[in-house]
Design a protein around this motif. Structure first.
Motif, short mmCIF file in Angstrom:
data_model
loop_
_atom_site.label_atom_id
_atom_site.label_comp_id
_atom_site.label_asym_id
_atom_site.label_seq_id
_atom_site.Cartn_x
_atom_site.Cartn_y
_atom_site.Cartn_z
N MET A 1 -16.69 10.11 9.78
CA MET A 1 -17.18 8.86 9.25
C MET A 1 -16.81 8.74 7.77
SD MET A 1 -20.89 7.34 9.94
CE MET A 1 -21.60 6.14 8.91
N ASP A 3 -14.27 10.17 6.40
CA ASP A 3 -12.81 9.96 6.34
C ASP A 3 -12.48 8.49 6.55
OD1 ASP A 3 -12.41 12.66 5.95
OD2 ASP A 3 -12.14 13.08 8.09
N VAL A 4 -13.12 7.87 7.52
CA VAL A 4 -12.88 6.44 7.78
C VAL A 4 -13.30 5.61 6.58
CG1 VAL A 4 -13.48 4.50 9.26
CG2 VAL A 4 -13.09 6.73 10.27
N GLU A 7 -10.73 5.98 3.84
CA GLU A 7 -9.52 5.21 4.20
C GLU A 7 -9.72 3.73 3.95
OE1 GLU A 7 -7.60 5.77 8.01
OE2 GLU A 7 -8.23 7.87 8.00
N VAL A 8 -10.87 3.21 4.33
CA VAL A 8 -11.16 1.78 4.13
C VAL A 8 -11.15 1.45 2.63
CG1 VAL A 8 -12.94 0.00 4.36
CG2 VAL A 8 -12.38 1.45 6.29
N GLN A 25 -5.47 -4.10 9.35
CA GLN A 25 -5.97 -2.76 9.71
C GLN A 25 -7.23 -2.44 8.92
OE1 GLN A 25 -3.18 0.32 8.87
NE2 GLN A 25 -4.33 1.86 9.99
N ARG A 28 -10.30 -3.92 10.68
CA ARG A 28 -10.66 -3.19 11.90
C ARG A 28 -11.37 -1.88 11.55
NH1 ARG A 28 -5.40 -5.12 14.09
NH2 ARG A 28 -4.59 -3.32 12.97
N LYS A 29 -10.88 -1.20 10.53
CA LYS A 29 -11.53 0.05 10.12
C LYS A 29 -12.90 -0.24 9.49
CE LYS A 29 -7.71 3.13 9.84
NZ LYS A 29 -7.18 4.31 9.25
N TRP A 30 -12.98 -1.30 8.74
CA TRP A 30 -14.27 -1.69 8.15
C TRP A 30 -15.27 -2.04 9.25
CZ3 TRP A 30 -16.90 -6.45 8.01
CH2 TRP A 30 -18.04 -6.46 7.15
N LEU A 32 -15.21 -0.87 12.32
CA LEU A 32 -15.56 0.40 12.94
C LEU A 32 -16.61 1.14 12.12
CD1 LEU A 32 -15.05 2.70 15.02
CD2 LEU A 32 -13.27 3.51 13.45
N LEU A 33 -16.44 1.12 10.81
CA LEU A 33 -17.38 1.79 9.93
C LEU A 33 -18.77 1.16 10.00
CD1 LEU A 33 -17.50 4.06 7.84
CD2 LEU A 33 -16.96 2.37 6.09
#
Length: 136
Positions: A1, A3-4, A7-8, A25, A28-30, A32-33
């Motif tokens: 979590m 790591d994500v 990355e965001v 992208q 989408r990662k945001w 997911l977070l």
């Protein structure tokens, strides 16, 4: 979590794309977070509720045990007090019977002749429990 999340943050800071762009992208990662964070929060609330239930149950059991111990202590104290009173009263009754019997057994002119017996009878036997007084 983590790591994500890093990355965001990196993609939002370094990327020229908008974070609200649903096709990117980063978005989408945001998403997911935030979904992971909501799931973790919901599960933590479930764990918190379970812990509260266990603690409430233990408090209830401990409270019942404390009340039971207190009642047992009060009953034991009352029993000891009653036993003490009964034993003390028996001793006093024996002494009272002995003094009463002594009054009837001693002839009338004798207490006047012996000052110690006269003091003993007048005090009701109290001189048995006190130290003898020195006469001057």
């Amino acid at each position: 979590m983590l790591d994500v999340a890093s990355e965001v943050i990196d993609l939002m800071a370094l990327s020229s794309t908008n974070a609200t762009d649903t096709s990117s992208q980063v978005y989408r990662k945001w998403l997911l977070l935030t979904t992971l964070a909501d799931d973790v929060a919901a599960r933590l609330n479930l764990i918190d509720g379970a812990i509260q239930g266990v603690l409430n149950q233990r408090v209830t059991q401990s409270q019942a045990l404390c009340i039971l111990t207190f009642v047992a202590l009060v009953l034991a104290t009352c029993a000891c007090l009653a036993a003490y009173v009964v034993l003390a009263i028996r001793k006093l009754q024996r002494e009272a019977r002995a003094l009463t019997t002594l009054l009837y057994l001693i002839s009338h002119p004798m207490p006047k002749e012996l000052r110690e017996i006269n003091r003993f009878l007048e005090s009701g036997g109290l001189t048995l429990h006190t130290a003898p007084e020195e006469e001057s």
